[in-house]
Design an enzyme around this catalytic site. Structure first.
Site, PDB file in Angstrom:
ATOM      1  N   LYS A  13       0.836  -1.209   0.000  1.00 53.55           N
ATOM      2  CA  LYS A  13       0.000   0.000   0.000  1.00 53.55           C
ATOM      3  C   LYS A  13       0.872   1.261   0.000  1.00 53.55           C
ATOM      4  CE  LYS A  13      -2.257  -0.940   3.836  1.00 53.55           C
ATOM      5  NZ  LYS A  13      -1.602  -2.201   4.212  1.00 53.55           N
ATOM      6  N   ARG A  88      -8.913   1.616  10.118  1.00 48.47           N
ATOM      7  CA  ARG A  88      -8.397   0.278  10.403  1.00 48.47           C
ATOM      8  C   ARG A  88      -9.444  -0.586  11.102  1.00 48.47           C
ATOM      9  NH1 ARG A  88      -2.646   0.537   9.404  1.00 48.47           N
ATOM     10  NH2 ARG A  88      -1.615  -1.168  10.461  1.00 48.47           N
ATOM     11  N   ARG A 127      11.654  -6.771   4.095  1.00 44.68           N
ATOM     12  CA  ARG A 127      11.522  -5.309   4.043  1.00 44.68           C
ATOM     13  C   ARG A 127      12.587  -4.626   4.912  1.00 44.68           C
ATOM     14  NH1 ARG A 127       5.686  -2.630   4.764  1.00 44.68           N
ATOM     15  NH2 ARG A 127       5.788  -3.283   6.931  1.00 44.68           N
ATOM     16  N   ARG A 160      12.165  -3.003  10.687  1.00 40.41           N
ATOM     17  CA  ARG A 160      11.226  -2.551  11.720  1.00 40.41           C
ATOM     18  C   ARG A 160      10.992  -3.673  12.725  1.00 40.41           C
ATOM     19  NH1 ARG A 160       6.131  -0.274   8.369  1.00 40.41           N
ATOM     20  NH2 ARG A 160       5.063  -1.283  10.097  1.00 40.41           N
ATOM     21  N   ARG A 171      -0.083  -9.126  13.363  1.00 38.76           N
ATOM     22  CA  ARG A 171      -0.658  -7.998  12.615  1.00 38.76           C
ATOM     23  C   ARG A 171      -1.660  -8.505  11.580  1.00 38.76           C
ATOM     24  NH1 ARG A 171       4.532  -5.254  10.475  1.00 38.76           N
ATOM     25  NH2 ARG A 171       3.138  -3.748   9.503  1.00 38.76           N
TER      26      ARG A 171
HETATM   27  P1  AMP Z   1       1.474   0.216   9.346  1.00 37.30           P
HETATM   28  O1  AMP Z   1       2.745   0.886   8.974  1.00 37.30           O
HETATM   29  O2  AMP Z   1       0.264   0.767   8.640  1.00 37.30           O
HETATM   30  O3  AMP Z   1       1.558  -1.288   9.261  1.00 37.30           O
HETATM   31  O4  AMP Z   1       1.239   0.578  10.889  1.00 37.30           O
HETATM   32  C1  AMP Z   1       2.182   0.221  11.880  1.00 37.30           C
HETATM   33  C2  AMP Z   1       1.494   0.199  13.231  1.00 37.30           C
HETATM   34  O5  AMP Z   1       0.981   1.502  13.548  1.00 37.30           O
HETATM   35  C3  AMP Z   1       0.286  -0.714  13.319  1.00 37.30           C
HETATM   36  O6  AMP Z   1       0.643  -2.063  13.575  1.00 37.30           O
HETATM   37  C4  AMP Z   1      -0.477  -0.097  14.480  1.00 37.30           C
HETATM   38  O7  AMP Z   1       0.142  -0.390  15.721  1.00 37.30           O
HETATM   39  C5  AMP Z   1      -0.272   1.399  14.224  1.00 37.30           C
HETATM   40  N1  AMP Z   1      -1.331   1.968  13.352  1.00 37.30           N
HETATM   41  C6  AMP Z   1      -1.180   2.462  12.089  1.00 37.30           C
HETATM   42  N2  AMP Z   1      -2.354   2.921  11.627  1.00 37.30           N
HETATM   43  C7  AMP Z   1      -3.268   2.702  12.592  1.00 37.30           C
HETATM   44  C8  AMP Z   1      -4.656   2.939  12.720  1.00 37.30           C
HETATM   45  N3  AMP Z   1      -5.371   3.495  11.732  1.00 37.30           N
HETATM   46  N4  AMP Z   1      -5.262   2.583  13.883  1.00 37.30           N
HETATM   47  C9  AMP Z   1      -4.582   2.028  14.886  1.00 37.30           C
HETATM   48  N5  AMP Z   1      -3.266   1.753  14.846  1.00 37.30           N
HETATM   49  C10 AMP Z   1      -2.601   2.100  13.708  1.00 37.30           C
END
Ligand code: AMP
Length: 220
Positions: A13, A88, A127, A160, A171
């Site tokens: 994404k 989310r 990654r 990460r 996740r």
């Molecule tokens: P991502 O980079 O989108 O995979 O996000 C990394 C982490 O940030 C996720 O595993 C959540 O802990 C937090 N996070 C990102 N976006 C959201 C969201 N919309 N709501 C809640 N937690 C979020």
């Protein structure tokens, strides 16, 4: 135009949203990136979010919704925005709808990037990110020119903490339980929902995404 990118973590994404936004001159709201910036700057929000992020849990809705609202308010009226990582879950989706409605706006299109869990785990394990500029690479699919170093600034790349395989599995569970039902939610709304196979080459996915959204490079 307000476009939401949905799909499991690691499906691409971020890469696709960035390509699209750069080509069209659109803005992006990437909640994961915003949270990582807050965490790295050790702001109160970043400190509150950190534990959830490390475990692969969702950060509480009120924090996220306030953060998105604040970011959205920085864009001039009429700005086209790609949302990546938000909403989310269903309560974020409802709050998002209301947030846009009060501005006279709507969620217009949803692009779902689909991929199997096994592929996602494999991709995420390769990654690597640059701590200086945020550029993202993949050891097998999109490697840097020099092993382990960012092409843009030469900084050593890192993995990460939440990209470790065990956390990725968690996740994915969170994605299937909390986020995937939003596809059905949006199918029942006025937004157009498009499915795109995320397991193809980056350029192929980008072309499919542009076709699905009906956007042309150079338009806004
Ligand atoms: P991502 O980079 O989108 O995979 O996000 C990394 C982490 O940030 C996720 O595993 C959540 O802990 C937090 N996070 C990102 N976006 C959201 C969201 N919309 N709501 C809640 N937690 C979020």
């Amino acid at each position: 135009m307000h476009v939401v990118l949905l799909g499991p973590p690691g499906v691409g994404k971020g890469t696709q949203g960035e390509l699209l936004a750069d080509a069209l001159g659109w803005q992006r709201i990437v909640t994961g990136d915003l949270l990582r910036a807050q965490r790295d700057a050790r702001t109160p929000l970043g400190q509150q979010a950190q534990g959830y992020m490390t475990k692969g849990e969702l950060v509480p809705d009120p924090l996220i919704i306030a953060m998105v609202r604040e970011q959205l308010a920085t864009f001039p009226p009429g700005t086209s925005v790609i949302f990546d990582g938000f909403p989310r879950n269903s309560s974020q989706a409802s709050a998002f709808k209301m947030m846009l409605e009060t501005l006279g706006l709507t969620v217009d299109q949803i692009a779902v990037l689909d991929a199997d869990d096994d592929l996602v785990v494999e991709r995420i394990s390769g990654r690597r990110s640059c701590p200086t500029c945020g550029a993202v690479y993949n050891q097998s699919l999109a490697p840097p020119n020099r092993d382990g170093r960012c092409d843009k600034d030469g900084t050593a790349l890192f993995q990460r903490a939440d990209d470790e395989p065990e956390t990725v599995r968690h996740r994915l569970e969170v994605y299937h339980r909390e986020t995937e039902p939003l596809i059905e939610y949006y199918e029942g709304s006025r937004a157009a929902v498009h499915h795109i196979a995320g397991d193809q080459a980056v350029e192929v996915v980008q072309t499919a995404l542009r076709e699905a959204l009906g956007v042309e490079v150079g338009a806004s």
